[in-house]
Design an enzyme around this catalytic site. Structure first.
Site, PDB file in Angstrom:
ATOM      1  N   ASP A   1      71.454  35.711  75.582  1.00 25.47           N
ATOM      2  CA  ASP A   1      72.433  35.088  75.806  1.00 25.47           C
ATOM      3  C   ASP A   1      72.549  33.126  75.926  1.00 25.47           C
ATOM      4  OD1 ASP A   1      74.640  36.184  76.257  1.00 25.47           O
ATOM      5  OD2 ASP A   1      74.786  37.154  77.909  1.00 25.47           O
TER       6      ASP A   1
ATOM      7  N   ASP B   1      60.417  41.626  79.547  1.00 22.87           N
ATOM      8  CA  ASP B   1      59.331  41.668  79.765  1.00 22.87           C
ATOM      9  C   ASP B   1      58.790  43.280  80.004  1.00 22.87           C
ATOM     10  OD1 ASP B   1      61.162  42.364  82.300  1.00 22.87           O
ATOM     11  OD2 ASP B   1      59.171  42.114  83.300  1.00 22.87           O
TER      12      ASP B   1
ATOM     13  N   ASP C   1      64.026  45.448  79.048  1.00 19.48           N
ATOM     14  CA  ASP C   1      64.215  43.873  79.264  1.00 19.48           C
ATOM     15  C   ASP C   1      63.294  43.068  78.492  1.00 19.48           C
ATOM     16  OD1 ASP C   1      66.321  44.278  81.365  1.00 19.48           O
ATOM     17  OD2 ASP C   1      65.338  44.741  83.098  1.00 19.48           O
TER      18      ASP C   1
ATOM     19  N   ASP D   1      73.413  48.982  85.474  1.00 21.74           N
ATOM     20  CA  ASP D   1      72.783  50.363  85.311  1.00 21.74           C
ATOM     21  C   ASP D   1      73.119  51.524  86.111  1.00 21.74           C
ATOM     22  OD1 ASP D   1      72.025  48.717  87.039  1.00 21.74           O
ATOM     23  OD2 ASP D   1      69.991  48.674  86.838  1.00 21.74           O
TER      24      ASP D   1
END
Lengths: 239, 1473
Positions: B171, B220, B218, B315
């Protein structure tokens, strides 16, 4: 009892080193191995911490006292290997020149192809040591000129003197493992401690018990035991 | 059939268990019983916690829910009665917070009842046919360094290469990401805008890809190689599975773990959620999506139009939407990926703000309780997740609640501290233990409090604002992977905590000061102080531990070190290689442990190699240091391949994050000690930092300074505040001391009380003039009058008969006064009806005692109400003086002071309209003595008719007293009542009886007397006539009335007109005239309200009735507001002191100089133990002067106070039940006979030929009943001898001599037996004794036996259960000599004697009554079954506790099976329950 034949088509790959340490490791595991050095150099004893001028008992000579080092009975087999009677006896597949209750480790020089061929029918296993390099790889075709490597039943390959920091060595090792997975009994890494132990006339076990090469040999011996169905023995269980 | 029986039995068991459960929750206990209950349940909790089985855990959870519900029920029903507005506001806050905590507890129990251990399943089919998976790695602004690792690991996943593809969803539209993606060969997707943040990003990617499954990491979150292998299989097994979530594991420590590193092996904050909670959710098919490390089915997402973008927590909302569509979700509790925890506290807080806001948004926009598609457990599980984030306000309330008491003295739980302890302890203990057990090793006890406290202050705003405007706010990305150059104290983030710590410290200090120096002034009690201080200390510990987290420890490493144990080979330049095992590995280097026999100091490291199965990773490396057999080394630059291999080696292994061994489970005590240790260290560090001064300027000094300013800066202000009250307090104490002495001597007594003395009325008939002497005592003054102060005054009201005119009067006063009074300026002024009739100069000569007699002008007497006032004007000094000096007093005897009245009877003609006059005149304060005249010895019907009249007159005369002497066959002088049946006749009564009728006429035997003749042709008519007159007063005219058509009122049970109604609160204005509730003068004297009530009011579980009091008093400078008070007493038992002027210290600042009146309201408990049949409620204003110094005092004149008539007595909701025998209620209210006020269910058994005395005793007793009920005893049934019907259906009264005890059938239950003239106390069988042990009455058989045989002539009262009918009562009033009976009955009017009548055997010993409880008990009244059961349990607290444990154990069985079955269904992907 079984005969383990240590022979490599290429010299200088550490076949004697491996034979000596496998014998010692097998002794440590409770087998009673006899190591017979069929080479002219007689360097096998050096790995047992013996001096170069230390005489050892000749095979077939019962008059001298046994020499046992690190649990292994050492015999000098160079002359025996040249005796016609011995070779003739070997030629008979049903007869065996070796005591039946002992585990025999035979170290045969690279060049002594004839002796190797004579001993092979009596051996349960041929341990073929190579180094992870192009020359040694090329010599693999000579393990048994009569048969393709992949079809050999009694042969195990051990990669020795592996230096992981060398890309080619590493890749050769990977190649060997992926190509001959079934035949590979293990890899022994190159460790300077091996040389230093010989130089100090000590066994590697004493000189550097934590040696990486020693650890690798142990893994190889485990593979050999499995392959030959030796099974680990404990002391006091012999006979 | 058998099946039905089985069902029936199951249902019945269920009902019983449910009822027991309700009982355990609702039955209130008194303090001691509750402690027993608490003790037993806590022990049960301990035992259950020790057993380590799932079933015992469920039982523990249920037990905890039961005791917590019990606590909440108690809080709801008994502690919300707030005294003032601040207490109301603060107390409601706390109550709501506790309700919230209870709700979360209940939901949490459901949620974590059975964490589902979902195993991974193998993927079916050939690898070429495995589902196509798109792996999305959304990123916005994170560094490439972080994303690389994730991408490598994702691409490295062990799954057929052509069956999955990894995409970076950038993004941030960064070119270097595009380049990187190209380089490593993964997909790169981006979009032109950033709408809907992460959800939008994912949705755009969904549109551009087509895999069957979507996996999200995600950027990480580094997956292990096994991720897809372990997860994808479930999507094949369960075709309705939309989502499989796996834990978010963090390989870097979270702020709490890092900054509080004194605690070893602290579980991560997320471990609880990704342990029992998500597994528990999974059981109910309510595991939700957590944004990462999850696999989702594309088909399902298509139905919900992709990921939810309306909220900032896309979520959870996406999962909710999926589930509403009927899709399943699952949770696989195996760590298959790991990521970075938020580095700094500030970021952690920021992340939680987003979560809290998002969850609140969902709660508002798409509340899981409503809407379609969800099953109840799913709704509750989702609700719990969302409600969890509403913790900030409750948490703050819990932290600061003790301040309400410590700082402001507000009692926000309206209960004694010990009671709160007793109720809260099992609740707190069981929920703590149950929580600890179900959280296991994933969360240590009390740490939830710290985590919540850490966030609470910051989350208030987002949650509350979002609650009101749920659609506002934007998505913020949590930064990760930052470095921290220096350790520092993040004071900004814990500013609210520091302020709070300051307040709590201040609170404890102020509370301690209040307790130590001004306990009376602030009304502070030790136990309440201890409770609040303990609570505040706990808050303090939690707060300090939270603040400690803000002490950010340095984090200089660029790469996070991951503790991992891998074999590694070290290569040295000398050709040696060494095998070692890694301790920690990061992307920049590693540390490894090697064999201790080696000395590597001088060896030059060149490489390390790491075997990875077929491959070996070899990296050039430099040794940084070698110490303690650990070599730490740094990698030289890694190439892409090496990086990839390293990630695979360290983070990609399937077992990379599987803990070697589960973390230790820590007990509550250990955890608590750890927290105390942290607090201790933190405070020590803070002070150490302060001492170091400028050496480390930025480090915790901030904390120290903050702490100091918070703690110290507040104190001077507090000191200032308390100084002012000290001075005032001294003054107040002095004034109080001075006033207390006379106040104690002056014992006020009710003005209206029973006048039992036969009075000194001597009627000497000398012509038509009558003389009478009336003492002040006869006028209702029960004790000597004591007048005090410069202007002491008493008013004595009295009445005069309307048929008499006073023709002459003398007043004699017997008085004494202080010799210190100055004779010339001190007087006693006597006023009659406000006219001065005499003044007595109080000279020192007569001080020791003087009798003054003086004539009173007779016209000053008024018919009806009169008032005599005695006013002391006393001075001891000519100059300035203390108006309440102790030498200002005068005493007037109430016995020797008297009126001598001469009066003339007015010749009033006979008229029924005047009834009850002249037979009883309400204006007269003398006892009523009316002879009852019978033609011959009265038969039963005549006695019944007489009973009607006696009870009527008794109710009229009431406290004045009454006596009815039977007269046979002749007419006495004066007034009389005559009972006449056809056939009988009297000389001079020429009456022709034509039916039930009554006539009033002059007494033929006495021209001044009148007689009332009750007539009837037969028994029935006579009874009717008497009943009609007795109940129909005031409606008759003329001299004669025929009563054949009279209607006799029919009363229901408890219908007595005088008994206070229990269907609504009754205003005091309805009970007495409002003027009687007004006091005047600075010493207004006691104001009293009399009322009667059913003696068997059963208020349980409440303690009694309630007096809602509104009172008014003047407020001015002269009033000492702190010491002045209004005392409330009930029947002479002091109940409460109410403040005049608020007791709060802040009012000292708002003292108004103006005079004003103030209204105050309060509730006073009227304890059931002090509520009798007749009650006297007394209000006593004690107004003290504020500025009481000599020469300055001005006694304020015309001070008025009042009890407002709209104050109410509230006896509503009471049942009627009483454990009998209980003679006190008989003596006091005629109970149980007066339950029917017309005595419709009472039979009176008299001797075969009752003597005059027996009849008189009977009539007086009827008079007492009438007085009690206010109704006439028109339906009483008089019997003699055997009358089985009357015996069976009635309560029985036996009046007569001991011969009546010969009726052994009747007296078989009696505590006393008459064996051949010898009275013996009944001895009971051993079995009866055992039952007796249950009775609340003390057994005093032996003392009763000794006493009874010691009395020579027995006279006494017995009460026992009727042998003829259960629940019926027999009361026997017996005497050796019948002549003693009237006095015995009469003595019940004496308050002192009345109070002595108790138990089941009351024996008159000549001077007083001795009472005993000998016989067995029984219940009278109507009590619903469930109240009876509940009350029984309330007296057996251990059984109640046992019931709680039993319910928990019993319910845990089926619950276990149910949960187990549900778990099986879930794992077999069956349809659900």
């Amino acid at each position: 009892m079984p005969l383990l034949l240590f022979h490599s088509p290429k010299g200088g790959v550490g076949s004697t080193f491996l034979a000596a340490h496998c014998a010692m490791e097998l002794a440590a595991r409770g087998h009673e191995p006899i190591a017979i050095d069929f080479t002219y150099q007689g360097s096998l004893k050096l790995f047992f911490g013996l001096l170069p001028d230390q005489p050892i008992v000749r095979a077939g000579d019962d008059s001298e006292e046994e020499l046992v080092a690190a649990g292994v009975e050492l015999l000098d087999g160079y002359r025996l290997g040249r005796k016609a009677a011995f070779l003739k006896m070997l030629a008979d597949p049903d007869a065996s020149p070796f005591p039946s209750d002992k585990l025999i480790i035979a170290d045969v020089a690279a060049a002594d192809h004839a002796l190797k061929q004579a001993l092979l029918p009596h051996a349960v296993l041929q341990v073929c040591t190579i180094t992870p390099g192009p020359v040694a790889l090329a010599s693999l075709t000579k393990v048994d000129p009569a048969q393709p490597l992949a079809e050999l039943q009694k042969t195990l390959i051990v990669v020795n003197l592996l230096d992981d920091t060398r890309t080619l060595a590493r890749h050769s090792n990977i190649f060997l493992h992926s190509a001959f997975e079934r035949l590979l009994a293990g890899t022994v890494r190159q460790d300077e401690a091996v040389n230093e132990a010989v130089a100090k006339f000590e066994t590697l076990e004493r000189f550097r018990p934590t040696s990486a090469a020693l650890a690798d040999v142990r893994a190889v011996v485990t593979a050999l035991e499995e392959h030959c169905n030796l099974g680990p023995r404990k002391e006091g269980e012999e006979g | 059939m058998i099946r039905q029986l089985h069902l029936l039995r199951t249902a019945a068991t269920g009902v019983v268990i449910a009822l027991l459960c309700v009982l355990v929750i609702v039955v209130p206990l008194d303090l001691q019983s509750q402690w027993l209950f608490a003790g037993l349940t806590i022990v049960a909790g301990m035992l259950l916690a020790r057993r380590n089985t799932r079933q015992s855990l469920i039982a523990l959870g249920i037990l905890s829910l039961i005791v917590s519900s019990r606590y909440i029920f108690w809080r709801t029903t008994q502690t919300l009665d707030f005294q003032n507005v601040p207490a109301l506001i603060l107390g409601s806050g706390l109550y709501i917070a506790e309700l919230y905590a209870w709700l979360i507890l209940a939901l949490g129990l459901l949620q974590t009842a059975w964490p589902l251990e979902r195993p991974p399943v193998e993927i079916e089919g050939e690898p070429e046919t495995w589902p196509l998976v798109d792996v999305f790695i959304p990123t916005y602004n994170e560094s490439l360094a972080i994303v690389r690792g994730t991408v490598f690991a994702a691409m490295d996943m062990d799954y057929p290469e052509d069956r999955f593809r990894v995409y970076i969803l950038d993004d941030g539209r960064r070119p270097e990401f595009r380049e990187f993606a190209h380089e490593v060969g993964c997909g790169y997707l981006t979009r032109p805008d950033n709408t809907h943040a992460k959800a939008g990003n994912l949705n755009t990617a969904l549109g551009k890809t087509s895999g069957e499954l979507v996996t999200i990491f995600d950027c990480d979150h580094v997956p292990t190689r096994a991720f897809l292998q372990m997860t994808v299989g479930w999507f094949q097994k369960d075709q309705k599975l939309a989502l499989l979530q796996t834990p978010h594991h963090f390989y870097s420590p979270d702020p709490v773990q890092r900054n509080l590193d004194v605690i070893d092996e602290q579980p991560g904050e997320g471990d609880l959620f990704y342990g029992p909670i998500q597994k528990g959710n999974d059981l109910w098919n309510a595991a939700f999506f957590c944004g990462s490390c999850a696999v989702i089915r594309r088909q399902a997402l298509q139905q919900t139009n992709g990921f939810a973008g309306e909220t900032v927590t896309e979520d959870a909302h996406t999962a909710l939407k999926l589930q509403r569509m009927g899709w399943n979700t699952g949770y696989l509790g195996v760590r298959l990926a790991a990521g970075l925890a938020t580095e700094r506290l500030a970021l952690h807080v920021g992340q939680r703000i987003r979560w809290a806001r998002g969850m609140t948004q969902i709660l508002r926009i798409d509340n899981p309780l409503f809407g379609r598609g969800l099953r109840l457990p799913q709704r509750l599980s989702y609700l719990n997740a969302m409600l969890h984030f509403q913790f900030p306000l409750p948490r703050i309330v819990f932290l600061t609640s003790p301040l309400a008491f410590l700082l402001f003295g507000a009692n926000i739980i309206q209960a004694p501290a010990l009671m709160i302890f007793a109720y809260a302890l099992p609740h707190l203990y069981c929920s703590m233990v149950s929580g600890t057990r179900s959280h296991g090793h994933d969360r240590r006890p009390f740490w939830s409090e710290i985590y919540e406290t850490l966030l609470a202050f910051h989350l208030v705003k987002p949650t509350v604002l979002t609650w009101f405007s749920p659609r506002k706010g934007k998505f913020n990305v949590t930064d990760k992977g930052e470095q921290l150059e220096h350790s520092y104290f993040d004071a900004h983030i814990v500013k609210p905590h520091l302020i709070c710590i300051g307040l709590v410290l201040l609170g404890i200090t102020v509370g301690a000061i209040k307790l130590a120096f001004f306990p009376q002034f602030f009304g502070i009690q030790l136990d309440t102080f201890v409770l609040n201080t303990a609570w505040a200390t706990f808050s303090l510990l939690i707060l300090i531990a939270s603040v400690a987290v803000a002490n950010e420890s340095r984090q200089r490493r660029e790469h996070v070190r991951i503790p991992v144990d891998l074999p590694v080979t070290l290569h040295f330049s000398n050709g040696h290689i060494v095998d070692a095992r890694t301790k920690e590995v990061s992307m920049g280097g590693l540390s490894a442990r090697f064999d201790p026999s080696l000395d590597l100091t001088d060896w030059g490291l060149t490489h390390i190699s790491l075997s990875m199965g077929s491959e070996t990773l070899v990296v050039e490396a430099d040794a940084l240091r070698t110490r303690n057999q650990v070599i730490t080394l740094r990698f030289q630059a890694l190439n892409l391949l090496q990086e990839r291999q390293l990630i695979r080696a360290v983070m990609g292994r399937a077992d990379a994050w599987v803990p070697d061994k589960p973390l230790e489970r820590v007990t509550g005590l250990r955890s608590f000690i750890d927290i105390v240790r942290i607090c201790f260290l933190t405070v020590k560090r803070a002070f150490a930092a302060k001492r170091r001064g400028s050496a480390t300027p930025r480090v915790p000094k901030v904390a120290a300074v903050r702490l100091e300013t918070a703690a110290i800066a507040e104190i001077p202000g507090a000191r200032k505040r308390v100084q002012k009250p000290i001075k005032r307090l001294n003054k107040a104490a002095a004034l109080l001391g001075l006033l207390l002495v006379p106040a104690l001597l002056y014992a006020p007594s009710p003005a209206h009380a029973q006048n039992d003395a036969p009075a000194a009325a001597a009627k000497s008939a000398s012509g038509e003039r009558w003389r009478r002497e009336v003492t002040l005592r006869n006028l209702g003054v029960r004790s000597p009058v004591r007048l005090e102060g410069v202007r002491g005054e008493i008013g004595i009201p009295f009445g005069m008969r309307r048929d008499e005119v006073v023709t002459g009067a003398n007043l004699t006063l017997d008085l004494s006064w202080s010799p210190a009074l100055l004779g010339d300026v001190s007087q006693l002024v006597i006023l009659l009806n406000d006219e001065v009739i005499h003044t007595i100069r109080l000279t020192p000569e007569g001080a020791s005692g003087t009798t003054v007699t003086f004539p009173v002008d007779s016209p000053l007497f008024l018919p009806g109400d009169n008032r005599l006032n005695l006013r002391l004007l006393g001075h001891y000094s000519r100059g300035c003086e203390d108006p309440f000096h102790s030498s200002l007093w005068a005493n007037v005897s109430n016995l020797r002071s008297r009126f001598q009245l001469t009066f003339q009877k007015l010749p009033l003609g006979p008229d029924l309209a005047r009834l009850p006059r002249p037979f009883f005149d309400p204006d007269e304060s003398l006892p009523v003595r009316i002879p009852f005249v019978f033609a011959k010895r009265p038969d039963n019907s005549e006695l019944e008719a007489a009973a009607s009249m006696a009870s009527w007159l008794g109710s009229e005369a009431s406290y004045r007293g009454f006596d009815f002497q039977p007269v046979i066959g002749q007419l006495p002088k004066g007034n009389a009542i005559v009972f006449l049946k056809s056939g009988a006749s009297f000389a001079g009564l020429p009456l022709n009886i034509t039916g039930p009728s009554a006539q009033v006429m002059r007494n033929p035997a006495d021209s001044l007397g009148q007689i009332l003749v009750i007539m009837g042709r037969d028994d029935e008519e006579l009874r009717l006539a008497a009943a009609a007159i007795a109940s129909g007063r005031g409606v008759f005219q003329g001299e004669h009335v025929t009563l054949s058509s009279a209607q006799i009122p029919n009363y229901p049970a408890y219908g007595a007109p005088r008994w206070l109604r229990t269907d609504r609160p009754v205003k005091l204005g309805e009970l007495t005239q409002p003027t009687f509730l007004q006091g005047s003068g600075i010493r207004p004297g006691p104001l009293s309200v009399q009322f009667q009530a059913a003696p068997d009011l059963f208020f349980w579980p409440r303690q009694g009735g309630q007096l809602d009091l509104h009172y008014r008093y003047p407020v001015a400078k002269w009033l000492d507001k702190s010491a002045s008070r209004l005392d409330v007493s009930l029947n002479g038992e002091f109940q409460r002191t109410l403040p005049l002027g608020s007791a709060h210290w802040w009012n000292w600042f708002f003292d108004t100089p103006r005079a004003a009146s103030a209204d105050a309201s309060d509730s006073v408990l009227l304890p059931r133990y002090y509520l009798y049949g007749q009650n006297n409620l007394v209000f006593d204003y004690q107004m003290l002067l504020a500025d009481k110094q000599e020469c300055r005092g001005m006694v304020p004149q015309d001070v008025h106070t009042s009890i407002l008539p709209d104050s109410t007595i509230d006896l509503t909701g009471a049942y009627h039940a009483l454990q009998m025998p209980n003679l006190a209620t008989f003596a006091n209210g005629g109970y149980p006979f007066t339950i029917y006020p017309d005595l419709a269910q009472t039979a009176v058994l008299l001797g075969p030929d009752p003597s005059d005395d027996e009849i008189r005793a009977f009539l007086i007793l009827m008079g007492r009943f009438g007085d009690s009920t206010g109704a006439a005893a028109t339906r009483v049934n008089v019997v003699r001898g055997e009358d089985p019907q009357a015996f069976a259906n009635n309560d029985l009264i036996v009046i007569g001599d001991l011969g009546l005890m010969g009726n052994e059938a009747l007296f078989s239950n009696a505590p006393l037996a008459n064996r051949g003239g010898q009275l013996t106390v009944t001895q009971r069988s051993p079995i009866a004794r055992m039952f007796h042990a249950v009775s609340p009455f003390a057994s005093d058989e032996r003392s009763a036996a000794e006493f009874t045989t010691g009395v020579r002539k027995f006279q006494g009262i017995l009460e026992f259960e009727s042998p003829f009918e259960q629940g019926r009562t027999v009361v026997a009033v017996l005497a050796d000599r019948p002549g003693d009976l009237p006095a015995l009955v009469q003595s019940m009017a004496n308050l002192r004697v009345n109070a002595q009548i108790q138990g089941d055997l009351a024996v008159f010993d000549g001077s007083g009554i001795r009472s005993f409880a000998v016989g067995p008990g029984y219940w009278v009244g109507s009590l619903p079954l469930w109240i009876r059961v509940a009350h029984w349990f309330s007296t057996h607290p251990l059984l109640l506790a046992a019931a709680a444990i039993l319910v928990a154990l019993f319910v845990s069985g089926p619950a276990y099976l149910l949960l187990k079955r549900q778990a099986e269904r879930r794992l077999n992907s069956e349809s659900e329950l």
